[in-house]
Design a protein around this motif. Structure first.
Motif, PDB file in Angstrom:
ATOM      1  N   LYS A 227     -10.405 -13.412  47.704  1.00  0.00           N
ATOM      2  CA  LYS A 227     -11.759 -13.638  47.726  1.00  0.00           C
ATOM      3  C   LYS A 227     -12.401 -12.547  47.192  1.00  0.00           C
ATOM      4  CE  LYS A 227     -15.477 -14.933  51.095  1.00  0.00           C
ATOM      5  NZ  LYS A 227     -16.139 -15.228  52.293  1.00  0.00           N
ATOM      6  N   ARG A 228     -11.924 -11.346  47.549  1.00  0.00           N
ATOM      7  CA  ARG A 228     -12.578 -10.032  46.904  1.00  0.00           C
ATOM      8  C   ARG A 228     -12.534 -10.158  45.363  1.00  0.00           C
ATOM      9  NH1 ARG A 228     -11.366  -5.210  45.335  1.00  0.00           N
ATOM     10  NH2 ARG A 228      -9.126  -5.812  45.931  1.00  0.00           N
ATOM     11  N   LYS A 229     -11.128 -10.597  44.905  1.00  0.00           N
ATOM     12  CA  LYS A 229     -11.057 -10.338  43.468  1.00  0.00           C
ATOM     13  C   LYS A 229     -11.759 -11.551  42.775  1.00  0.00           C
ATOM     14  CE  LYS A 229      -6.163  -8.339  43.805  1.00  0.00           C
ATOM     15  NZ  LYS A 229      -4.818  -8.683  43.557  1.00  0.00           N
ATOM     16  N   ASN A 230     -11.997 -12.631  43.397  1.00  0.00           N
ATOM     17  CA  ASN A 230     -12.811 -13.648  42.769  1.00  0.00           C
ATOM     18  C   ASN A 230     -14.248 -13.005  42.566  1.00  0.00           C
ATOM     19  OD1 ASN A 230     -10.504 -15.130  42.384  1.00  0.00           O
ATOM     20  ND2 ASN A 230     -10.729 -16.488  44.398  1.00  0.00           N
TER      21      ASN A 230
ATOM     22  N   ALA B  84      -2.158 -13.099  60.289  1.00  0.00           N
ATOM     23  CA  ALA B  84      -2.707 -11.894  59.667  1.00  0.00           C
ATOM     24  C   ALA B  84      -2.713 -11.650  58.528  1.00  0.00           C
ATOM     25  CB  ALA B  84      -2.378 -10.558  60.765  1.00  0.00           C
ATOM     26  N   CYS B  85      -1.274 -11.889  57.894  1.00  0.00           N
ATOM     27  CA  CYS B  85      -1.076 -11.641  56.636  1.00  0.00           C
ATOM     28  C   CYS B  85      -1.746 -12.750  55.677  1.00  0.00           C
ATOM     29  CB  CYS B  85       0.486 -11.925  56.286  1.00  0.00           C
ATOM     30  SG  CYS B  85       1.339 -10.470  57.020  1.00  0.00           S
ATOM     31  N   ARG B  86      -1.756 -13.900  56.118  1.00  0.00           N
ATOM     32  CA  ARG B  86      -2.493 -15.013  55.320  1.00  0.00           C
ATOM     33  C   ARG B  86      -3.999 -14.555  55.254  1.00  0.00           C
ATOM     34  NH1 ARG B  86       0.651 -18.726  58.737  1.00  0.00           N
ATOM     35  NH2 ARG B  86       2.582 -19.402  57.695  1.00  0.00           N
ATOM     36  N   PHE B  87      -4.554 -14.089  56.608  1.00  0.00           N
ATOM     37  CA  PHE B  87      -5.937 -13.949  56.364  1.00  0.00           C
ATOM     38  C   PHE B  87      -6.026 -12.756  55.433  1.00  0.00           C
ATOM     39  CE2 PHE B  87      -9.222 -11.060  58.148  1.00  0.00           C
ATOM     40  CZ  PHE B  87     -10.519 -12.048  58.411  1.00  0.00           C
ATOM     41  N   PHE B  88      -5.511 -11.624  55.548  1.00  0.00           N
ATOM     42  CA  PHE B  88      -5.612 -10.733  54.614  1.00  0.00           C
ATOM     43  C   PHE B  88      -5.534 -11.005  53.150  1.00  0.00           C
ATOM     44  CE2 PHE B  88      -4.785  -7.863  58.320  1.00  0.00           C
ATOM     45  CZ  PHE B  88      -6.128  -7.215  58.490  1.00  0.00           C
TER      46      PHE B  88
ATOM     47  N   VAL C 184       5.376 -13.094  65.790  1.00  0.00           N
ATOM     48  CA  VAL C 184       5.721 -13.553  64.415  1.00  0.00           C
ATOM     49  C   VAL C 184       4.489 -14.256  63.620  1.00  0.00           C
ATOM     50  CG1 VAL C 184       7.084 -14.966  63.137  1.00  0.00           C
ATOM     51  CG2 VAL C 184       8.036 -13.238  64.459  1.00  0.00           C
ATOM     52  N   LYS C 185       3.894 -15.321  64.721  1.00  0.00           N
ATOM     53  CA  LYS C 185       2.871 -16.229  64.274  1.00  0.00           C
ATOM     54  C   LYS C 185       1.552 -15.367  64.011  1.00  0.00           C
ATOM     55  CE  LYS C 185       4.391 -20.754  65.973  1.00  0.00           C
ATOM     56  NZ  LYS C 185       4.100 -21.849  66.666  1.00  0.00           N
TER      57      LYS C 185
END
Length: 375
Positions: A371-374, A361-365, A355-356
């Motif tokens: 970041k990509r949008k910015n 992984a979810c937070r990273f993505f 779960v962690k």
């Protein structure tokens, strides 16, 4: 205490090789421990099979093994399995309470080290249980447990001339054996009259068990008498009075070799109808003969098997090679609770870790996407 010490010294001087005891009565195993000699148990049962389970390591699943003193026998319905489980829990609680009282303290003080009654009993080399698969129903067993039911049974001897003449005078009707053991003295006069009246209504006469003319055995259900009936292939009418007699008769009823009556509610006609049913219906005799065949179809007679195991323990100074390793485990190890707990902890840890990892992984993505949008 002085008397106990004197008796102990006298027993030590006698240099016994082995001790044979009944597990239902404590102290035999204590004497064997003090004399430092191996010991065996010979018993019919302990209440609820508790001693066989907790000291002998015998596995008796309540789902299909009727608990002794439950009055159950044969395949059990859901309701009967509930009753069986309640009986098992009751006797387990009784045994735990019983062994934790002054007996454990007495054994510890006598032996000079911490111990319990159950632990001392668990050192038995062999458990010779006075039952067999003709009376009991199959269940798991162990190498150091043998079933020697009927070890007292012998072929019938010729009757005295007067008795033989009496039996022959019954002609084709044969005889009925009636015995309710030592408890018959407590029977009410009303019940005694009902029994006498019912027996007077049938053409059969009353005599000893084992004669070819014996048609039925009216019994209280004691194990010794029951095994004599099985030995000779005689169908039964059971009138249990107390103890395991209800269980014994329930087993015989389930195997189709007996009819059971309740001593409290039994009337004249009830006993008469039972007599006529067992005598006139050949199925009871057929089933009794089937049980007799099972009893006799053994590689060694029960008495010879008993003698063999006693002498074997004497020859080898014990029977440690037959002792299950379950005796080396604590109760939670025996039920694998420590292993189950460890595996559950592993599953929980793996689940938490997974779960962690997923959340990380979810937070990273999410961060990468922001970041990509910015940009």
């Amino acid at each position: 205490m002085n008397f106990f010490l004197q008796a102990h010294e006298k027993l030590q001087e006698s240099k016994f090789d082995v001790l044979l005891s009944d597990a239902i009565a404590p102290c035999g195993e204590l004497i064997a421990e003090l004399l430092r000699i191996p010991f065996l148990y010979s018993l019919r049962f302990s209440p609820g099979y508790t001693m066989e389970k907790y000291s002998g390591g015998l596995l008796l699943p309540p789902s299909y093994v009727p608990v002794i003193l439950s009055g159950l026998g044969g395949p059990m319905s859901f309701k009967e399995r509930v009753k069986n489980m309640i009986c098992m829990l009751y006797f387990d609680f009784w045994f735990q309470t019983f062994r934790e009282n002054e007996w454990d303290q007495f054994y510890s003080e006598t032996l000079g080290r911490p111990t319990t009654l159950a632990e001392t009993m668990g050192k038995a080399e062999m458990w010779l249980i006075r039952s067999y698969w003709d009376l009991d129903f199959p269940h798991p067993t162990l190498p150091n447990i043998d079933y020697v039911g009927g070890l007292h049974c012998k072929p019938a001897k010729p009757l005295p001339k007067e008795m033989e003449d009496f039996v022959k005078s019954s002609g084709e009707h044969g005889v009925v054996v009636f015995s309710l053991g030592s408890m018959v003295s407590d029977m009410t006069e009303e019940k005694a009259d009902a029994i006498a009246w019912a027996l007077a209504q049938i053409p059969q006469k009353n005599d000893l068990l084992g004669h070819p003319k014996t048609k039925v055995f009216v019994t209280h259900g004691g194990a010794n008498g029951l095994y004599e009936a099985i030995h000779h292939g005689i169908p039964m009418i059971g009138i249990p009075l107390f103890g395991e007699q209800h269980d014994n008769i329930a087993h015989m009823v389930a195997k189709g070799a007996a009819v059971a009556l309740n001593i409290r509610t039994m009337s004249r006609s009830d006993l008469l109808n039972a007599l006529e049913e067992v005598i006139d219906n050949p199925l009871y005799k057929k089933n009794a003969m089937w049980l007799s065949t099972i009893h006799h179809d053994q590689p060694m007679k029960p008495l010879n098997r008993t003698i063999f195991w006693i002498e074997s323990v004497m020859r080898h100074k014990g029977a440690k090679h037959l002792r299950p390793l379950a005796h080396n485990l604590t109760w939670y190890q025996y039920h694998s609770l420590d292993v189950i707990g460890f595996l559950l902890a592993c599953v929980v840890a793996a689940t938490v870790l997974s779960v962690k990892c997923c959340l990380f992984a979810c937070r990273f993505f999410v961060k990468q996407e922001k970041k990509r949008k910015n940009e």
